[in-house]
Design an enzyme around this catalytic site. Structure first.
Site, PDB file in Angstrom:
ATOM      1  N   HIS A  69       0.851  -1.193   0.000  1.00 32.34           N
ATOM      2  CA  HIS A  69       0.000   0.000   0.000  1.00 32.34           C
ATOM      3  C   HIS A  69       0.884   1.240   0.000  1.00 32.34           C
ATOM      4  O   HIS A  69       1.513   1.550   1.012  1.00 32.34           O
ATOM      5  CB  HIS A  69      -0.889   0.045   1.246  1.00 32.34           C
TER       6      HIS A  69
HETATM    7  C1  LIG Z   1       0.010  -7.488  -4.002  1.00 36.13           C
HETATM    8  C2  LIG Z   1      -0.939  -6.358  -3.737  1.00 36.13           C
HETATM    9  C3  LIG Z   1      -2.054  -6.577  -2.927  1.00 36.13           C
HETATM   10  C4  LIG Z   1      -2.933  -5.531  -2.672  1.00 36.13           C
HETATM   11  N1  LIG Z   1      -4.086  -5.794  -1.987  1.00 36.13           N
HETATM   12  C5  LIG Z   1      -5.029  -4.829  -1.892  1.00 36.13           C
HETATM   13  C6  LIG Z   1      -6.316  -5.126  -1.376  1.00 36.13           C
HETATM   14  O1  LIG Z   1      -6.633  -6.273  -1.063  1.00 36.13           O
HETATM   15  N2  LIG Z   1      -7.204  -4.096  -1.259  1.00 36.13           N
HETATM   16  C7  LIG Z   1      -6.884  -2.810  -1.611  1.00 36.13           C
HETATM   17  O2  LIG Z   1      -7.709  -1.916  -1.416  1.00 36.13           O
HETATM   18  N3  LIG Z   1      -5.680  -2.520  -2.147  1.00 36.13           N
HETATM   19  C8  LIG Z   1      -4.767  -3.495  -2.333  1.00 36.13           C
HETATM   20  N4  LIG Z   1      -3.586  -3.222  -2.942  1.00 36.13           N
HETATM   21  C9  LIG Z   1      -3.324  -1.835  -3.386  1.00 36.13           C
HETATM   22  C10 LIG Z   1      -4.144  -1.442  -4.616  1.00 36.13           C
HETATM   23  O3  LIG Z   1      -4.087  -2.456  -5.586  1.00 36.13           O
HETATM   24  C11 LIG Z   1      -3.572  -0.129  -5.156  1.00 36.13           C
HETATM   25  O4  LIG Z   1      -3.694   0.847  -4.131  1.00 36.13           O
HETATM   26  C12 LIG Z   1      -4.292   0.394  -6.393  1.00 36.13           C
HETATM   27  O5  LIG Z   1      -4.309  -0.554  -7.427  1.00 36.13           O
HETATM   28  C13 LIG Z   1      -3.572   1.657  -6.870  1.00 36.13           C
HETATM   29  O6  LIG Z   1      -4.194   2.123  -8.036  1.00 36.13           O
HETATM   30  P1  LIG Z   1      -3.403   3.050  -9.036  1.00 36.13           P
HETATM   31  O7  LIG Z   1      -4.312   3.371 -10.153  1.00 36.13           O
HETATM   32  O8  LIG Z   1      -2.769   4.138  -8.283  1.00 36.13           O
HETATM   33  O9  LIG Z   1      -2.157   2.157  -9.559  1.00 36.13           O
HETATM   34  P2  LIG Z   1      -2.154   0.754 -10.308  1.00 36.13           P
HETATM   35  O10 LIG Z   1      -3.420   0.025 -10.091  1.00 36.13           O
HETATM   36  O11 LIG Z   1      -0.901   0.063  -9.897  1.00 36.13           O
HETATM   37  O12 LIG Z   1      -2.051   1.135 -11.865  1.00 36.13           O
HETATM   38  C14 LIG Z   1      -0.973   1.878 -12.389  1.00 36.13           C
HETATM   39  C15 LIG Z   1      -0.789   1.447 -13.845  1.00 36.13           C
HETATM   40  O13 LIG Z   1       0.019   2.412 -14.515  1.00 36.13           O
HETATM   41  C16 LIG Z   1       0.909   1.746 -15.396  1.00 36.13           C
HETATM   42  N5  LIG Z   1       2.061   2.626 -15.633  1.00 36.13           N
HETATM   43  C17 LIG Z   1       2.994   3.011 -14.729  1.00 36.13           C
HETATM   44  N6  LIG Z   1       3.899   3.834 -15.302  1.00 36.13           N
HETATM   45  C18 LIG Z   1       3.533   3.973 -16.595  1.00 36.13           C
HETATM   46  C19 LIG Z   1       4.084   4.694 -17.689  1.00 36.13           C
HETATM   47  N7  LIG Z   1       5.175   5.470 -17.537  1.00 36.13           N
HETATM   48  N8  LIG Z   1       3.476   4.589 -18.900  1.00 36.13           N
HETATM   49  C20 LIG Z   1       2.356   3.823 -19.057  1.00 36.13           C
HETATM   50  N9  LIG Z   1       1.787   3.120 -18.041  1.00 36.13           N
HETATM   51  C21 LIG Z   1       2.367   3.199 -16.819  1.00 36.13           C
HETATM   52  C22 LIG Z   1       1.275   0.484 -14.623  1.00 36.13           C
HETATM   53  O14 LIG Z   1       1.802  -0.498 -15.489  1.00 36.13           O
HETATM   54  C23 LIG Z   1      -0.059   0.110 -13.997  1.00 36.13           C
HETATM   55  O15 LIG Z   1      -0.794  -0.736 -14.838  1.00 36.13           O
HETATM   56  C24 LIG Z   1      -2.679  -4.236  -3.203  1.00 36.13           C
HETATM   57  C25 LIG Z   1      -1.561  -4.021  -4.008  1.00 36.13           C
HETATM   58  C26 LIG Z   1      -0.702  -5.069  -4.287  1.00 36.13           C
HETATM   59  C27 LIG Z   1       0.491  -4.814  -5.165  1.00 36.13           C
END
Ligand SMILES: Cc1cc2nc3c(=O)[nH]c(=O)nc-3n(C[C@H](O)[C@H](O)[C@H](O)COP(=O)(O)OP(=O)(O)OC[C@H]3O[C@@H](n4cnc5c(N)ncnc54)[C@H](O)[C@@H]3O)c2cc1C
Length: 489
Positions: A425
């Site tokens: 997280h």
């Molecule tokens: C193993 C694990 C377990 C978790 N368990 C939970 C849970 O049970 N419940 C919960 O609430 N949260 C959980 N989380 C956290 C939750 O998944 C994240 O907080 C959430 O997905 C964040 O969303 P986001 O859109 O910020 O990033 P992400 O969902 O990570 O998406 C970011 C995306 O941007 C892409 N990207 C990055 N840089 C670039 C670039 N330069 N160009 C193009 N694309 C790019 C990446 O490839 C990725 O696909 C967990 C996380 C992990 C890793």
């Protein structure tokens, strides 16, 4: 040579929790929207649940090797694939607690983010992802945890998940092949594409192109499947939403020279894992992870069940390695204590190329106190539930066998150097709010000093939500997307 590829009205960078919500709402509103996703699109039936090593190669950034450095280093992972981290998470779902929202209002002058403001967005997300409680009998590892919490008289609750039809295949972290878990790749993204959003995969955005207070487009390196090479393209956009996640959003912004309160306030929930051995067979690694969380000590300390496989068990036990312990694998299950994280960290683009983002975090003294207390409490609970031994991920610490061994940590502090911590997280690297002395963007994600640049992912959360963050990320992302659409009309 850089080619000019598409021109789009709204460009979204990243297809995870934040990017997918944004894309769906814009596409449904008739906006011309393009999503650039660095990772690949996978077929869950053939590419998911292939075991830890293969999954890390396909679905994780840097194959799962992203240490957060500091005096106490921490293991950190995030997704890099269509759907981002939602493809490898456990789907636990929380609404942002009222108290947290009030604090964000007080600390960051965050507007439009009361429980009531966010309720329709949570309702919408929960409906989209069929968030709910498990419809199957609890697994043994959950039952035991409930038993321990009851014995201690502590409030505990099954946490709803975005995986109501979970088949208990224990593949959350390697990609859910059954399709029960509603990662973005099977939930919102197909709807966004059906509504007209263009999703370009294997597209790594390297740089935002600036002109005055505007971002005119991005430079991205694209997979060229025909030649098997990569080519640099420029994509022009009227508006750019950076949704690349809590580490890559600030890294990309800083690489592009956008540094105002960007990447200076990395927050995490540091997590200490334990393995507990019980007299009876648990078969934890053939089942879904424990579904309960103890909220008694919230917001500073939470406890719950950890993803557990033979590999994870070996890793947790490696701090005090004794190979014979693994003979009892069937009688073991994994649990964690997580703290709110009062330390501060930083994200900086790596000097060794775009895939070497540097993450730093220093544990606060309070974090160590809370982790020590948490270990004491969790061990008490597990012993009360019948555990014969609790093995914490603390180097040099003998297993905890008695209540006396456990409560010792209410008074003593685990030495920092002995802690083996992990976290999944991360957030707050581009905090939103009206406090210009603290925030990178306004209350709705519009970046300071730019007229058409937004953040809409975990990086925007102003401070730790104190609960699993995906729900907060998605509800805020939808609120911001609708706010943007309102402002345009
Ligand atoms: C193993 C694990 C377990 C978790 N368990 C939970 C849970 O049970 N419940 C919960 O609430 N949260 C959980 N989380 C956290 C939750 O998944 C994240 O907080 C959430 O997905 C964040 O969303 P986001 O859109 O910020 O990033 P992400 O969902 O990570 O998406 C970011 C995306 O941007 C892409 N990207 C990055 N840089 C670039 C670039 N330069 N160009 C193009 N694309 C790019 C990446 O490839 C990725 O696909 C967990 C996380 C992990 C890793």
């Amino acid at each position: 040579m850089t080619e000019r590829a598409v021109r789009t009205q709204v460009l979204i960078i990243g297809s995870g929790a934040g990017g997918s919500v944004t894309a769906l709402e814009f596409a449904r509103a008739g906006v011309d929207v393009t999503i650039l996703e660095e990772g690949k699109r996978h077929d869950r039936t053939t590419d998911y649940a292939l075991g830890t090593t293969e999954s890390m190669k396909r679905l994780y950034r840097r194959r799962g090797m992203m240490p957060i450095v500091g005096r106490v280093p921490m293991g950190y992972v995030e997704g890099r694939c269509v759907g981002g981290s939602t493809e490898i998470n456990s789907g636990f779902w929380h609404r942002t607690p009222r108290e947290v929202l009030v604090r964000w209002r007080a600390q960051f002058d965050l507007e439009g983010a009361s429980v009531e403001d966010l309720a329709p967005h949570f309702d919408w997300c929960e409906e989209q992802l069929s968030v709910g409680l498990s419809d199957r009998p609890w697994a043994k590892s959950t039952e035991i945890f409930a038993r321990g919490a009851d014995a201690m008289g502590w409030a505990s609750k099954e946490v709803p998940r975005a995986a109501t039809n979970c088949q208990n295949s224990n593949a959350c972290a390697t990609g859910c092949a059954t399709g029960a878990k509603q990662g973005m790749s099977i939930s919102l993204l197909p709807k966004a594409e059906a509504a007209g959003a263009r999703l370009i995969t294997g597209a790594h955005v390297k740089l935002l192109v600036k002109s005055g207070d505007r971002i005119t487009g991005v430079l991205a390196e694209l997979d060229d499947p025909e030649s098997g090479t990569r080519r640099m393209v420029r994509i022009d956009a009227e508006h750019v939403f950076v949704c690349a996640g809590p580490t890559e959003t600030p890294a990309l912004l800083r690489r592009s020279g956008i540094k105002f309160h960007v990447g200076d306030t990395l927050l995490v929930h540091p997590m200490l894992k334990v393995v507990a051995r019980f007299p009876e067979r648990i078969d934890a690694y053939d089942n879904v992870l424990p579904l309960l969380q103890v909220r008694e000590f919230w917001p500073e300390v939470s406890m719950g069940g950890a993803f557990f496989t033979p590999g994870h068990a070996a890793l947790s036990l490696s701090d005090n390695w004794a190979p014979k312990r693994l003979q009892h694998l069937r009688n073991m299950a994994g649990y964690y204590v997580a703290v709110r994280g009062r330390g501060r960290g930083q994200v900086r683009p790596g000097v060794l190329g775009d895939d070497s983002t540097v993450l730093r975090y220093e544990l606060a003294d309070e974090d160590v106190v809370n982790l020590s207390d948490g270990l004491a409490r969790l061990s008490e609970l597990l012993l009360a539930a019948g555990a014969e031994e609790v093995f914490p991920s603390v180097q040099g610490l003998p297993s905890i066998k008695t209540e006396r061994d456990a409560v010792r940590w209410l008074d003593d502090r685990i030495p920092r150097s002995a802690l083996s911590l992990t976290t999944v997280h991360a957030f707050s690297t581009c905090p939103i709010g009206e406090r210009v002395d603290r925030c990178a963007a306004d209350s709705f994600g519009k970046m300071a000093r730019f007229s058409n640049l937004y953040v809409n992912d975990a990086s925007m959360l102003p401070d730790s939500p104190g609960v699993n963050p995906q729900g907060s990320v998605m509800a805020f992302a939808r609120r911001n997307a609708l706010h943007f659409l309102d402002a345009q009309s």
